[in-house]
Scaffold this motif. Structure first.
Motif, PDB file in Angstrom:
ATOM      1  N   VAL A 176     -45.544 -33.576  11.803  1.00 55.06           N
ATOM      2  CA  VAL A 176     -44.730 -34.494  11.209  1.00 55.06           C
ATOM      3  C   VAL A 176     -45.099 -35.699  11.211  1.00 55.06           C
ATOM      4  O   VAL A 176     -45.892 -36.147  12.105  1.00 55.06           O
ATOM      5  CB  VAL A 176     -43.479 -34.697  12.196  1.00 55.06           C
ATOM      6  N   LEU A 177     -45.375 -36.455   9.965  1.00 56.74           N
ATOM      7  CA  LEU A 177     -46.026 -37.525   9.826  1.00 56.74           C
ATOM      8  C   LEU A 177     -44.897 -38.799   9.914  1.00 56.74           C
ATOM      9  O   LEU A 177     -43.853 -38.893   9.237  1.00 56.74           O
ATOM     10  CB  LEU A 177     -46.691 -37.598   8.438  1.00 56.74           C
ATOM     11  N   VAL A 178     -45.350 -39.941  10.634  1.00 58.08           N
ATOM     12  CA  VAL A 178     -44.589 -41.104  10.404  1.00 58.08           C
ATOM     13  C   VAL A 178     -45.213 -42.012   9.788  1.00 58.08           C
ATOM     14  O   VAL A 178     -46.370 -42.690  10.169  1.00 58.08           O
ATOM     15  CB  VAL A 178     -44.232 -41.415  11.692  1.00 58.08           C
ATOM     16  N   HIS A 243     -54.653 -51.660  18.849  1.00 56.18           N
ATOM     17  CA  HIS A 243     -54.714 -52.983  19.128  1.00 56.18           C
ATOM     18  C   HIS A 243     -54.450 -53.640  17.964  1.00 56.18           C
ATOM     19  O   HIS A 243     -54.078 -54.861  18.387  1.00 56.18           O
ATOM     20  CB  HIS A 243     -56.403 -53.025  19.345  1.00 56.18           C
ATOM     21  N   GLU A 244     -54.525 -53.301  17.006  1.00 60.58           N
ATOM     22  CA  GLU A 244     -53.913 -53.799  15.689  1.00 60.58           C
ATOM     23  C   GLU A 244     -52.517 -53.486  15.449  1.00 60.58           C
ATOM     24  O   GLU A 244     -51.920 -54.824  14.845  1.00 60.58           O
ATOM     25  CB  GLU A 244     -54.696 -53.591  14.384  1.00 60.58           C
ATOM     26  N   ARG A 245     -52.093 -52.476  16.009  1.00 60.39           N
ATOM     27  CA  ARG A 245     -50.510 -52.118  15.496  1.00 60.39           C
ATOM     28  C   ARG A 245     -50.084 -51.802  16.900  1.00 60.39           C
ATOM     29  O   ARG A 245     -50.033 -50.273  16.975  1.00 60.39           O
ATOM     30  CB  ARG A 245     -50.319 -51.289  14.487  1.00 60.39           C
ATOM     31  N   PRO A 246     -49.650 -52.276  17.961  1.00 57.75           N
ATOM     32  CA  PRO A 246     -49.165 -51.680  19.121  1.00 57.75           C
ATOM     33  C   PRO A 246     -48.144 -50.824  19.168  1.00 57.75           C
ATOM     34  O   PRO A 246     -47.557 -49.625  19.834  1.00 57.75           O
ATOM     35  CB  PRO A 246     -48.752 -52.939  20.053  1.00 57.75           C
ATOM     36  N   ASP A 247     -47.159 -50.826  18.025  1.00 53.97           N
ATOM     37  CA  ASP A 247     -46.060 -49.998  17.470  1.00 53.97           C
ATOM     38  C   ASP A 247     -46.508 -48.646  17.242  1.00 53.97           C
ATOM     39  O   ASP A 247     -45.538 -47.554  17.578  1.00 53.97           O
ATOM     40  CB  ASP A 247     -45.212 -50.652  16.407  1.00 53.97           C
ATOM     41  N   LEU A 248     -47.769 -48.343  17.045  1.00 55.56           N
ATOM     42  CA  LEU A 248     -48.306 -46.888  16.806  1.00 55.56           C
ATOM     43  C   LEU A 248     -48.016 -46.126  17.834  1.00 55.56           C
ATOM     44  O   LEU A 248     -47.717 -44.772  17.918  1.00 55.56           O
ATOM     45  CB  LEU A 248     -49.611 -47.129  16.233  1.00 55.56           C
ATOM     46  N   GLU A 249     -48.439 -46.760  19.210  1.00 53.77           N
ATOM     47  CA  GLU A 249     -48.330 -45.994  20.379  1.00 53.77           C
ATOM     48  C   GLU A 249     -46.976 -45.729  20.810  1.00 53.77           C
ATOM     49  O   GLU A 249     -46.796 -44.533  21.274  1.00 53.77           O
ATOM     50  CB  GLU A 249     -49.259 -46.864  21.494  1.00 53.77           C
ATOM     51  N   ARG A 250     -46.133 -46.312  20.521  1.00 55.67           N
ATOM     52  CA  ARG A 250     -44.784 -46.352  21.099  1.00 55.67           C
ATOM     53  C   ARG A 250     -44.138 -45.111  19.771  1.00 55.67           C
ATOM     54  O   ARG A 250     -43.531 -44.356  20.262  1.00 55.67           O
ATOM     55  CB  ARG A 250     -43.883 -47.570  20.564  1.00 55.67           C
ATOM     56  N   THR A 251     -44.701 -45.207  18.631  1.00 56.92           N
ATOM     57  CA  THR A 251     -44.383 -44.042  17.816  1.00 56.92           C
ATOM     58  C   THR A 251     -44.672 -42.562  18.243  1.00 56.92           C
ATOM     59  O   THR A 251     -43.948 -41.647  18.270  1.00 56.92           O
ATOM     60  CB  THR A 251     -44.738 -44.241  16.250  1.00 56.92           C
ATOM     61  N   ILE A 252     -45.798 -42.801  18.617  1.00 60.97           N
ATOM     62  CA  ILE A 252     -46.421 -41.518  19.116  1.00 60.97           C
ATOM     63  C   ILE A 252     -45.531 -40.894  20.802  1.00 60.97           C
ATOM     64  O   ILE A 252     -45.163 -39.648  20.683  1.00 60.97           O
ATOM     65  CB  ILE A 252     -48.013 -41.627  19.640  1.00 60.97           C
ATOM     66  N   HIS A 254     -42.576 -41.805  21.273  1.00 59.92           N
ATOM     67  CA  HIS A 254     -41.256 -41.161  20.906  1.00 59.92           C
ATOM     68  C   HIS A 254     -41.359 -39.962  20.218  1.00 59.92           C
ATOM     69  O   HIS A 254     -40.207 -39.236  20.432  1.00 59.92           O
ATOM     70  CB  HIS A 254     -40.677 -42.544  19.649  1.00 59.92           C
ATOM     71  N   GLY A 255     -42.160 -39.684  19.140  1.00 64.12           N
ATOM     72  CA  GLY A 255     -42.494 -38.427  18.810  1.00 64.12           C
ATOM     73  C   GLY A 255     -42.681 -37.187  19.889  1.00 64.12           C
ATOM     74  O   GLY A 255     -41.812 -36.176  19.886  1.00 64.12           O
ATOM     75  N   ILE A 256     -43.199 -37.555  21.052  1.00 58.13           N
ATOM     76  CA  ILE A 256     -43.435 -36.642  22.157  1.00 58.13           C
ATOM     77  C   ILE A 256     -42.240 -36.468  22.744  1.00 58.13           C
ATOM     78  O   ILE A 256     -41.501 -35.118  23.255  1.00 58.13           O
ATOM     79  CB  ILE A 256     -44.504 -36.935  23.037  1.00 58.13           C
ATOM     80  N   ARG A 257     -41.391 -37.548  23.029  1.00 63.09           N
ATOM     81  CA  ARG A 257     -40.038 -37.482  23.788  1.00 63.09           C
ATOM     82  C   ARG A 257     -39.012 -36.663  22.983  1.00 63.09           C
ATOM     83  O   ARG A 257     -38.335 -35.940  23.341  1.00 63.09           O
ATOM     84  CB  ARG A 257     -39.488 -38.655  23.942  1.00 63.09           C
ATOM     85  N   ALA A 258     -39.014 -36.550  21.723  1.00 58.74           N
ATOM     86  CA  ALA A 258     -38.429 -36.017  20.646  1.00 58.74           C
ATOM     87  C   ALA A 258     -38.805 -34.482  20.580  1.00 58.74           C
ATOM     88  O   ALA A 258     -38.018 -33.786  19.838  1.00 58.74           O
ATOM     89  CB  ALA A 258     -38.397 -36.403  19.110  1.00 58.74           C
ATOM     90  N   GLY A 259     -39.800 -34.036  21.227  1.00 58.47           N
ATOM     91  CA  GLY A 259     -40.210 -32.563  21.282  1.00 58.47           C
ATOM     92  C   GLY A 259     -41.548 -32.354  20.547  1.00 58.47           C
ATOM     93  O   GLY A 259     -41.945 -31.092  20.754  1.00 58.47           O
ATOM     94  N   ALA A 260     -42.318 -33.248  20.158  1.00 56.34           N
ATOM     95  CA  ALA A 260     -43.636 -32.776  19.549  1.00 56.34           C
ATOM     96  C   ALA A 260     -44.537 -32.575  20.666  1.00 56.34           C
ATOM     97  O   ALA A 260     -44.601 -32.905  21.729  1.00 56.34           O
ATOM     98  CB  ALA A 260     -44.277 -34.004  18.704  1.00 56.34           C
ATOM     99  N   LEU A 261     -45.656 -31.804  20.329  1.00 52.37           N
ATOM    100  CA  LEU A 261     -46.588 -31.192  21.372  1.00 52.37           C
ATOM    101  C   LEU A 261     -47.534 -32.235  21.733  1.00 52.37           C
ATOM    102  O   LEU A 261     -47.928 -32.667  22.856  1.00 52.37           O
ATOM    103  CB  LEU A 261     -47.340 -29.990  21.081  1.00 52.37           C
ATOM    104  N   PRO A 270     -52.212 -46.569   9.349  1.00 52.21           N
ATOM    105  CA  PRO A 270     -51.352 -46.693  10.473  1.00 52.21           C
ATOM    106  C   PRO A 270     -50.449 -44.968  10.489  1.00 52.21           C
ATOM    107  O   PRO A 270     -49.450 -45.229  11.504  1.00 52.21           O
ATOM    108  CB  PRO A 270     -50.330 -47.621  10.177  1.00 52.21           C
ATOM    109  N   THR A 271     -50.701 -44.193   9.667  1.00 52.50           N
ATOM    110  CA  THR A 271     -50.032 -43.161   9.775  1.00 52.50           C
ATOM    111  C   THR A 271     -50.018 -42.320  11.004  1.00 52.50           C
ATOM    112  O   THR A 271     -51.116 -42.205  11.491  1.00 52.50           O
ATOM    113  CB  THR A 271     -50.192 -41.977   8.648  1.00 52.50           C
ATOM    114  N   VAL A 272     -49.024 -41.845  11.661  1.00 54.98           N
ATOM    115  CA  VAL A 272     -48.840 -41.175  12.929  1.00 54.98           C
ATOM    116  C   VAL A 272     -48.619 -39.856  12.790  1.00 54.98           C
ATOM    117  O   VAL A 272     -47.710 -39.419  12.045  1.00 54.98           O
ATOM    118  CB  VAL A 272     -48.041 -41.731  13.889  1.00 54.98           C
ATOM    119  N   ALA A 273     -49.454 -38.667  13.090  1.00 54.85           N
ATOM    120  CA  ALA A 273     -49.438 -37.415  12.967  1.00 54.85           C
ATOM    121  C   ALA A 273     -49.034 -36.553  14.215  1.00 54.85           C
ATOM    122  O   ALA A 273     -49.638 -36.838  15.182  1.00 54.85           O
ATOM    123  CB  ALA A 273     -50.578 -36.624  12.518  1.00 54.85           C
TER     124      ALA A 273
END
Length: 310
Positions: A176-178, A243-252, A254-261, A270-273
């Motif tokens: 799942v890509l964000v 460091h440039e985009r702290p929201d990326l860590e929050r997205t990861i 969030h994805g793990i809490r949603a069930g991603a491995l 900045p795409t999160v996989a």
């Protein structure tokens, strides 16, 4: 060569990529970094249509802000077409149309996919008949990710990422890509990585100038087990991108809490996989992230590289 083929147009599709592993060495004197990476081509594609023309032109569709994609020689697809023409001694031109689906400046190699597709499309349109090895050589002159976009699948990249060896990957991996509306500059992320390493007292050759992909990453790909691969995901650029985009860590997270491995920033971001256990798990993660107001895409890999379609 001065005669183009009789085709009215050639349509080529090339995939975006995820770096499931990315190790970055110290910066060389030429400004480049040694890399050890594993690319996986995924089912998010760029489409390039090449039509006969007396000169070179380019139009781009599928982007919200056209100013983010240059239409001159700064565009890799345009440079690819002109490079091929020079290499084949072709004195005509081409009208290129790019239909984008891979995020612009998203760390997924969309511009490199455009360049690979342009090489294949122009080679077919003009009837230049260059070998795969020659196309690979031209691709490597355009950028480190372009050769991989030609070949697709899963591959180990070394050097600047342009020296490729196929990697055995069994089965199919679900991602799942964000994506993000705001891109990240690849040079800026590498520059931030260098600065962070200097702040930590790292020497120019620490990490070393030559790198290897860890064996557990290759074993996980061979096993086809998403859980094994999840524990091996790594990106040296991720700290700099976050460091440039702290929201990326929050997205990861969030994805793990949603069930991603597990999750990773793709390339320079900045795409999160987010790697998922299977198709149903990916659909659940996608739905949860969509409900949270994000823009997730469900893709799979590996897929083939640049191919003529239609």
């Amino acid at each position: 060569m001065s005669q183009a083929s009789s085709s009215a147009s050639v349509h080529v599709r090339a995939p975006g990529k995820i770096n499931v592993y990315l190790g970055v060495g110290g910066r060389h004197d030429d400004g480049y970094h040694a890399l050890a990476t594993v690319f996986q081509a995924v089912s998010l594609y760029e489409d390039v249509i090449a039509r006969p023309a007396a000169d070179f032109s380019l139009v781009v569709r599928g982007v919200d802000d056209p100013s983010t994609v240059p239409l001159d020689d700064r565009n890799l697809a345009m440079r690819a077409a002109k490079l091929l023409a020079a290499a084949a001694d072709f004195d005509g031109g081409v009208a290129l149309e790019i239909r984008k689906s891979v995020p612009v400046a998203g760390g997924m190699g969309g511009g490199s996919a455009d360049a690979a597709a342009a090489l294949v499309a122009c080679d077919a349109l003009w009837g230049t008949g260059l070998s795969t090895a020659r196309l690979h050589e031209l691709a490597a002159r355009l950028g480190a990710d372009v050769p991989f976009a030609l070949h697709g699948g899963t591959a180990v990249g070394t050097g600047r990422g342009d020296r490729l060896n196929p990697a055995l990957a069994r089965g199919r991996f679900e991602w799942v890509l964000v994506t993000s509306d705001e891109g990240l500059s690849t040079p800026a992320v590498y520059g931030r990585l260098d600065a962070l390493r200097e702040e930590d007292g790292a020497l120019a050759d620490d990490p070393p100038l030559s790198l290897d992909v860890p064996i557990p990453v290759l074993q996980a790909l061979r096993s086809g087990d998403a859980g094994d691969l999840a524990s091996s995901l790594h990106n040296d650029l991720q700290t700099a991108a976050v460091h440039e985009r702290p929201d990326l860590e929050r997205t990861i997270e969030h994805g793990i809490r949603a069930g991603a491995l597990h999750g990773i920033v793709s390339g320079s971001g900045p795409t999160v996989a987010l790697l998922c256990a299977g198709p149903e798990n990916a659909q659940d993660v996608q739905s949860a992230l969509r409900e949270a107001g994000l823009d997730p895409l469900h893709v799979h890999g590996p897929v083939p590289g640049a191919r003529i379609v239609g």
